[in-house]
Design an enzyme around this catalytic site. Structure first.
Site, PDB file in Angstrom:
ATOM      1  N   ASP A 150       0.866  -1.178   0.000  1.00  0.00           N
ATOM      2  CA  ASP A 150       0.000   0.000   0.000  1.00  0.00           C
ATOM      3  C   ASP A 150       0.904   1.230   0.000  1.00  0.00           C
ATOM      4  OD1 ASP A 150      -2.366   1.695   0.532  1.00  0.00           O
ATOM      5  OD2 ASP A 150      -1.517   1.837   2.554  1.00  0.00           O
ATOM      6  N   ASP A 183      -0.255   5.084   0.746  1.00  0.00           N
ATOM      7  CA  ASP A 183      -0.517   6.164   1.694  1.00  0.00           C
ATOM      8  C   ASP A 183      -0.350   5.705   3.143  1.00  0.00           C
ATOM      9  OD1 ASP A 183      -1.118   7.677  -0.518  1.00  0.00           O
ATOM     10  OD2 ASP A 183      -3.290   7.559  -0.251  1.00  0.00           O
ATOM     11  N   THR A 238      -2.525   0.879  -4.773  1.00  0.00           N
ATOM     12  CA  THR A 238      -3.021   2.072  -4.109  1.00  0.00           C
ATOM     13  C   THR A 238      -4.249   2.653  -4.784  1.00  0.00           C
ATOM     14  OG1 THR A 238      -2.427   4.375  -3.569  1.00  0.00           O
ATOM     15  CG2 THR A 238      -1.360   3.404  -5.489  1.00  0.00           C
ATOM     16  N   ALA A 239      -5.029   3.408  -3.998  1.00  0.00           N
ATOM     17  CA  ALA A 239      -6.173   4.128  -4.537  1.00  0.00           C
ATOM     18  C   ALA A 239      -5.757   5.407  -5.234  1.00  0.00           C
ATOM     19  CB  ALA A 239      -7.164   4.462  -3.419  1.00  0.00           C
ATOM     20  N   LYS A 262      -8.539  -3.757  -4.134  1.00  0.00           N
ATOM     21  CA  LYS A 262      -7.100  -4.022  -4.118  1.00  0.00           C
ATOM     22  C   LYS A 262      -6.829  -5.523  -4.138  1.00  0.00           C
ATOM     23  CE  LYS A 262      -5.223   0.046  -1.773  1.00  0.00           C
ATOM     24  NZ  LYS A 262      -4.385   0.491  -0.633  1.00  0.00           N
ATOM     25  N   ASP A 302      -1.128  -0.074   6.130  1.00  0.00           N
ATOM     26  CA  ASP A 302      -1.392   0.580   7.410  1.00  0.00           C
ATOM     27  C   ASP A 302      -2.857   0.529   7.809  1.00  0.00           C
ATOM     28  OD1 ASP A 302      -2.691   3.721   6.994  1.00  0.00           O
ATOM     29  OD2 ASP A 302      -2.053   2.585   5.248  1.00  0.00           O
ATOM     30  N   ASN A 329      -8.769  -1.101   6.026  1.00  0.00           N
ATOM     31  CA  ASN A 329      -9.439  -1.218   4.728  1.00  0.00           C
ATOM     32  C   ASN A 329      -8.742  -2.230   3.820  1.00  0.00           C
ATOM     33  OD1 ASN A 329     -11.432   0.782   5.213  1.00  0.00           O
ATOM     34  ND2 ASN A 329      -9.913   2.371   4.863  1.00  0.00           N
TER      35      ASN A 329
END
Length: 302
Positions: free
Chosen positions: A55, A57, A162-163, A207, A230, A233
Protein backbone atom coordinates in the site's frame (compact mmCIF):
# COMPACT_ATOMS: atom_id res chain seq x y z
CA UNK A 1 42.43 4.04 56.84
CA UNK A 2 38.71 3.99 56.89
CA UNK A 3 38.69 6.58 54.15
CA UNK A 4 41.11 4.47 52.12
CA UNK A 5 39.01 1.35 52.53
CA UNK A 6 35.90 3.25 51.62
CA UNK A 7 37.62 4.59 48.52
CA UNK A 8 38.81 1.11 47.53
CA UNK A 9 35.33 -0.33 48.10
CA UNK A 10 33.83 2.42 46.00
CA UNK A 11 36.34 1.74 43.22
CA UNK A 12 35.60 -1.99 43.28
CA UNK A 13 31.87 -1.26 43.26
CA UNK A 14 32.29 1.11 40.35
CA UNK A 15 34.33 -1.49 38.48
CA UNK A 16 31.63 -4.12 39.11
CA UNK A 17 28.91 -1.77 37.90
CA UNK A 18 30.90 -0.93 34.78
CA UNK A 19 31.46 -4.64 34.08
CA UNK A 20 27.77 -5.39 34.55
CA UNK A 21 26.82 -2.48 32.28
CA UNK A 22 29.26 -3.74 29.65
CA UNK A 23 27.87 -7.26 29.84
CA UNK A 24 24.33 -5.90 29.56
CA UNK A 25 25.32 -3.81 26.55
CA UNK A 26 26.94 -6.82 24.89
CA UNK A 27 23.82 -8.87 25.58
CA UNK A 28 21.59 -6.22 24.03
CA UNK A 29 23.90 -5.97 21.01
CA UNK A 30 23.86 -9.73 20.56
CA UNK A 31 20.06 -9.78 20.78
CA UNK A 32 19.73 -7.00 18.20
CA UNK A 33 22.26 -8.72 15.95
CA UNK A 34 20.39 -12.02 16.21
CA UNK A 35 17.13 -10.22 15.50
CA UNK A 36 18.54 -8.56 12.39
CA UNK A 37 20.03 -11.85 11.22
CA UNK A 38 16.54 -13.30 11.59
CA UNK A 39 15.19 -10.42 9.49
CA UNK A 40 17.65 -11.25 6.72
CA UNK A 41 16.09 -14.69 6.44
CA UNK A 42 13.05 -13.04 4.88
CA UNK A 43 12.76 -12.70 2.02
CA UNK A 44 14.80 -15.65 0.78
CA UNK A 45 16.12 -15.39 -2.74
CA UNK A 46 15.22 -17.95 -5.34
CA UNK A 47 11.46 -18.39 -5.02
CA UNK A 48 10.13 -17.48 -8.45
CA UNK A 49 6.49 -17.83 -7.36
CA UNK A 50 6.50 -14.92 -4.90
CA UNK A 51 6.13 -11.12 -4.98
CA UNK A 52 5.50 -8.24 -2.57
CA UNK A 53 2.59 -5.77 -2.60
CA UNK A 54 2.78 -2.43 -0.78
CA UNK A 55 0.00 0.00 0.00
CA UNK A 56 1.17 3.60 -0.54
CA UNK A 57 -0.52 6.16 1.69
CA UNK A 58 0.84 6.10 5.26
CA UNK A 59 2.57 2.78 4.51
CA UNK A 60 5.32 3.74 2.07
CA UNK A 61 4.77 7.50 2.34
CA UNK A 62 3.63 9.76 5.15
CA UNK A 63 0.23 11.21 4.27
CA UNK A 64 -1.78 10.70 1.11
CA UNK A 65 -0.37 11.03 -2.40
CA UNK A 66 -3.48 12.87 -3.59
CA UNK A 67 -3.04 15.57 -0.95
CA UNK A 68 0.57 16.17 -1.95
CA UNK A 69 -0.40 16.14 -5.62
CA UNK A 70 -3.08 18.74 -4.89
CA UNK A 71 -0.54 21.01 -3.21
CA UNK A 72 1.67 20.82 -6.25
CA UNK A 73 -1.19 21.62 -8.60
CA UNK A 74 -2.19 24.63 -6.50
CA UNK A 75 1.36 25.94 -6.75
CA UNK A 76 0.91 25.78 -10.53
CA UNK A 77 -2.41 27.69 -10.43
CA UNK A 78 -4.64 24.73 -11.24
CA UNK A 79 -7.26 25.85 -8.70
CA UNK A 80 -8.17 28.56 -6.18
CA UNK A 81 -6.98 29.11 -2.60
CA UNK A 82 -10.28 27.97 -1.07
CA UNK A 83 -9.77 24.58 -2.72
CA UNK A 84 -6.23 24.44 -1.33
CA UNK A 85 -7.67 25.07 2.14
CA UNK A 86 -9.88 22.01 1.69
CA UNK A 87 -6.89 19.92 0.61
CA UNK A 88 -4.90 21.19 3.61
CA UNK A 89 -7.69 20.33 6.04
CA UNK A 90 -8.06 16.85 4.52
CA UNK A 91 -4.32 16.25 4.77
CA UNK A 92 -4.29 17.39 8.41
CA UNK A 93 -7.16 15.03 9.18
CA UNK A 94 -5.42 12.16 7.43
CA UNK A 95 -2.20 12.71 9.36
CA UNK A 96 -4.01 12.86 12.70
CA UNK A 97 -6.30 9.91 12.00
CA UNK A 98 -3.57 7.86 10.37
CA UNK A 99 -6.01 5.96 8.17
CA UNK A 100 -8.44 6.25 5.31
CA UNK A 101 -12.09 7.23 5.53
CA UNK A 102 -14.24 6.43 2.52
CA UNK A 103 -16.11 9.74 2.68
CA UNK A 104 -12.98 11.85 2.91
CA UNK A 105 -11.17 9.91 0.21
CA UNK A 106 -14.18 10.15 -2.12
CA UNK A 107 -14.26 13.92 -1.59
CA UNK A 108 -10.57 14.18 -2.41
CA UNK A 109 -10.93 12.05 -5.55
CA UNK A 110 -13.86 14.16 -6.71
CA UNK A 111 -11.82 17.33 -6.21
CA UNK A 112 -8.81 15.91 -8.02
CA UNK A 113 -10.86 14.68 -10.98
CA UNK A 114 -12.51 18.06 -11.46
CA UNK A 115 -9.13 19.79 -11.27
CA UNK A 116 -7.43 17.64 -13.92
CA UNK A 117 -10.40 17.58 -16.30
CA UNK A 118 -9.37 18.97 -19.68
CA UNK A 119 -5.64 18.64 -19.03
CA UNK A 120 -3.49 16.21 -20.97
CA UNK A 121 -2.07 13.03 -19.48
CA UNK A 122 1.40 14.00 -20.72
CA UNK A 123 1.24 17.39 -19.01
CA UNK A 124 0.19 16.00 -15.64
CA UNK A 125 2.72 13.17 -15.82
CA UNK A 126 5.50 15.73 -16.27
CA UNK A 127 4.12 17.81 -13.40
CA UNK A 128 3.80 14.67 -11.30
CA UNK A 129 7.55 14.10 -11.58
CA UNK A 130 8.17 17.61 -10.26
CA UNK A 131 5.64 17.21 -7.45
CA UNK A 132 7.32 14.00 -6.32
CA UNK A 133 10.59 15.89 -5.85
CA UNK A 134 8.88 18.82 -4.13
CA UNK A 135 6.46 17.13 -1.75
CA UNK A 136 6.80 13.34 -1.72
CA UNK A 137 10.46 12.30 -1.80
CA UNK A 138 11.10 13.56 1.73
CA UNK A 139 8.05 11.76 3.11
CA UNK A 140 9.01 8.19 2.23
CA UNK A 141 9.25 6.06 5.37
CA UNK A 142 12.87 4.76 5.46
CA UNK A 143 11.79 1.61 7.30
CA UNK A 144 9.22 0.64 4.68
CA UNK A 145 11.63 1.55 1.91
CA UNK A 146 14.14 -0.86 3.47
CA UNK A 147 11.54 -3.64 3.52
CA UNK A 148 10.82 -3.11 -0.17
CA UNK A 149 14.53 -3.07 -0.94
CA UNK A 150 14.99 -6.38 0.88
CA UNK A 151 12.47 -7.94 -1.51
CA UNK A 152 14.20 -6.38 -4.49
CA UNK A 153 17.60 -7.56 -3.29
CA UNK A 154 16.18 -11.07 -3.07
CA UNK A 155 15.23 -10.81 -6.74
CA UNK A 156 11.53 -10.33 -6.09
CA UNK A 157 9.08 -8.09 -7.93
CA UNK A 158 7.62 -5.33 -5.76
CA UNK A 159 4.39 -3.52 -6.58
CA UNK A 160 2.57 -0.52 -5.16
CA UNK A 161 -1.17 -1.15 -4.84
CA UNK A 162 -3.02 2.07 -4.11
CA UNK A 163 -6.17 4.13 -4.54
CA UNK A 164 -3.98 6.98 -5.80
CA UNK A 165 -4.02 7.69 -9.55
CA UNK A 166 -2.05 5.05 -11.42
CA UNK A 167 0.09 7.73 -13.09
CA UNK A 168 1.15 9.13 -9.69
CA UNK A 169 1.71 5.65 -8.26
CA UNK A 170 3.82 4.69 -11.27
CA UNK A 171 6.05 7.74 -10.82
CA UNK A 172 6.60 6.88 -7.14
CA UNK A 173 7.29 3.22 -7.93
CA UNK A 174 9.82 4.16 -10.60
CA UNK A 175 11.57 6.68 -8.34
CA UNK A 176 11.87 4.04 -5.60
CA UNK A 177 13.15 1.45 -8.05
CA UNK A 178 10.11 -0.79 -7.64
CA UNK A 179 8.66 -3.00 -10.34
CA UNK A 180 5.47 -1.05 -10.97
CA UNK A 181 2.13 0.05 -9.58
CA UNK A 182 -1.56 -0.70 -9.62
CA UNK A 183 -3.75 2.34 -9.00
CA UNK A 184 -7.03 4.07 -9.74
CA UNK A 185 -7.52 4.77 -13.44
CA UNK A 186 -8.82 8.17 -14.55
CA UNK A 187 -10.54 8.16 -17.93
CA UNK A 188 -8.80 9.93 -20.79
CA UNK A 189 -9.88 10.41 -24.41
CA UNK A 190 -7.23 11.26 -27.00
CA UNK A 191 -4.76 11.82 -24.16
CA UNK A 192 -6.99 14.28 -22.28
CA UNK A 193 -8.63 13.62 -18.91
CA UNK A 194 -12.43 13.61 -18.95
CA UNK A 195 -12.95 14.06 -15.20
CA UNK A 196 -14.35 10.54 -14.78
CA UNK A 197 -12.96 7.28 -13.49
CA UNK A 198 -12.61 3.99 -15.36
CA UNK A 199 -14.46 1.62 -13.05
CA UNK A 200 -14.18 2.08 -9.29
CA UNK A 201 -11.30 3.42 -7.18
CA UNK A 202 -8.70 0.80 -6.28
CA UNK A 203 -9.69 0.70 -2.63
CA UNK A 204 -10.50 -2.00 -0.07
CA UNK A 205 -11.68 -5.25 -1.69
CA UNK A 206 -10.77 -3.86 -5.13
CA UNK A 207 -7.10 -4.02 -4.12
CA UNK A 208 -7.40 -7.71 -3.32
CA UNK A 209 -9.07 -8.24 -6.69
CA UNK A 210 -6.23 -6.44 -8.48
CA UNK A 211 -3.56 -8.39 -6.59
CA UNK A 212 -5.32 -11.65 -7.39
CA UNK A 213 -5.47 -10.71 -11.10
CA UNK A 214 -1.80 -9.70 -11.13
CA UNK A 215 -0.80 -12.91 -9.36
CA UNK A 216 -2.66 -14.96 -11.95
CA UNK A 217 -1.01 -13.07 -14.82
CA UNK A 218 2.45 -13.46 -13.24
CA UNK A 219 1.86 -17.10 -12.23
CA UNK A 220 2.49 -16.34 -8.56
CA UNK A 221 1.44 -18.38 -5.55
CA UNK A 222 -0.21 -15.93 -3.17
CA UNK A 223 0.54 -18.02 -0.08
CA UNK A 224 4.23 -17.36 -0.83
CA UNK A 225 3.72 -13.61 -1.34
CA UNK A 226 3.89 -10.72 1.14
CA UNK A 227 1.68 -7.63 1.51
CA UNK A 228 2.10 -4.47 3.57
CA UNK A 229 -0.48 -1.87 4.66
CA UNK A 230 -1.39 0.58 7.41
CA UNK A 231 -5.17 0.39 7.06
CA UNK A 232 -7.91 -1.99 8.12
CA UNK A 233 -9.44 -1.22 4.73
CA UNK A 234 -6.69 -3.41 3.26
CA UNK A 235 -7.43 -6.49 5.35
CA UNK A 236 -8.81 -8.21 2.21
CA UNK A 237 -5.46 -7.72 0.44
CA UNK A 238 -3.43 -8.67 3.51
CA UNK A 239 -5.55 -11.79 4.06
CA UNK A 240 -4.91 -12.85 0.49
CA UNK A 241 -1.18 -13.50 0.97
CA UNK A 242 0.81 -15.88 3.11
CA UNK A 243 2.90 -13.14 4.72
CA UNK A 244 0.87 -10.07 5.73
CA UNK A 245 2.50 -7.14 7.50
CA UNK A 246 0.77 -4.28 9.34
CA UNK A 247 2.84 -1.12 8.79
CA UNK A 248 2.12 1.99 10.91
CA UNK A 249 -1.26 0.37 11.57
CA UNK A 250 -4.50 2.09 12.50
CA UNK A 251 -6.15 0.76 15.65
CA UNK A 252 -8.47 -1.65 13.83
CA UNK A 253 -5.64 -3.18 11.81
CA UNK A 254 -3.39 -3.38 14.87
CA UNK A 255 -6.04 -5.31 16.78
CA UNK A 256 -6.71 -7.59 13.81
CA UNK A 257 -2.99 -8.20 13.26
CA UNK A 258 -2.51 -9.19 16.89
CA UNK A 259 -5.48 -11.50 16.74
CA UNK A 260 -4.21 -13.15 13.55
CA UNK A 261 -0.55 -13.29 14.58
CA UNK A 262 0.59 -10.99 11.78
CA UNK A 263 3.83 -9.07 11.99
CA UNK A 264 3.77 -5.37 12.92
CA UNK A 265 6.06 -2.51 12.02
CA UNK A 266 5.59 1.04 13.30
CA UNK A 267 7.99 3.62 11.91
CA UNK A 268 6.12 6.66 13.23
CA UNK A 269 7.85 6.67 16.62
CA UNK A 270 11.38 5.74 15.62
CA UNK A 271 11.24 2.67 17.86
CA UNK A 272 12.01 -0.84 16.73
CA UNK A 273 8.64 -2.15 15.66
CA UNK A 274 6.89 -4.81 17.68
CA UNK A 275 6.72 -8.24 16.14
CA UNK A 276 3.73 -10.46 16.52
CA UNK A 277 3.45 -14.08 15.53
CA UNK A 278 5.85 -16.49 13.87
CA UNK A 279 8.67 -14.90 11.85
CA UNK A 280 7.90 -14.90 8.16
CA UNK A 281 10.56 -17.08 6.63
CA UNK A 282 9.04 -17.70 3.24
CA UNK A 283 11.12 -17.85 0.14
CA UNK A 284 10.70 -14.91 -2.23
CA UNK A 285 12.21 -14.42 -5.66
CA UNK A 286 11.92 -13.02 -9.14
CA UNK A 287 9.07 -13.46 -11.61
CA UNK A 288 7.76 -12.22 -14.93
CA UNK A 289 7.64 -8.66 -16.24
CA UNK A 290 5.56 -5.52 -16.32
CA UNK A 291 3.04 -6.89 -18.79
CA UNK A 292 1.06 -8.37 -15.91
CA UNK A 293 0.33 -4.91 -14.56
CA UNK A 294 -1.26 -3.94 -17.83
CA UNK A 295 -3.30 -7.14 -17.77
CA UNK A 296 -4.53 -6.45 -14.25
CA UNK A 297 -5.33 -2.82 -15.05
CA UNK A 298 -7.11 -3.81 -18.21
CA UNK A 299 -9.31 -6.17 -16.19
CA UNK A 300 -10.08 -3.31 -13.84
CA UNK A 301 -11.15 -1.17 -16.81
CA UNK A 302 -13.68 -3.70 -18.09
Amino acid sequence: MLAGEASADAARKQELELRQAEELQQGVFAAVQAEEEEEFEFPVAGDTRAAAFFDLDNTVMQGAALFHFGRGLYKRDFFEKRELARFAWQQAWFRMAGNENAGHMADVRSSALSIVEGHSVAELTTIGEEIYDEYMAGRIWPGTRALAQAHLDAGQKVWLVTAAPVETATIIARRLGLTGALGTVAESVDGVYTGRLVGEPLHGPAKAEAVRALAAAEELELERCAAYSDSANDIPMLSLVGYPYAINPDSRLRDHAREMGWRLRDYRTGRKAAKVGIPAAAGVGAVAGGAAAAVALQRRRR
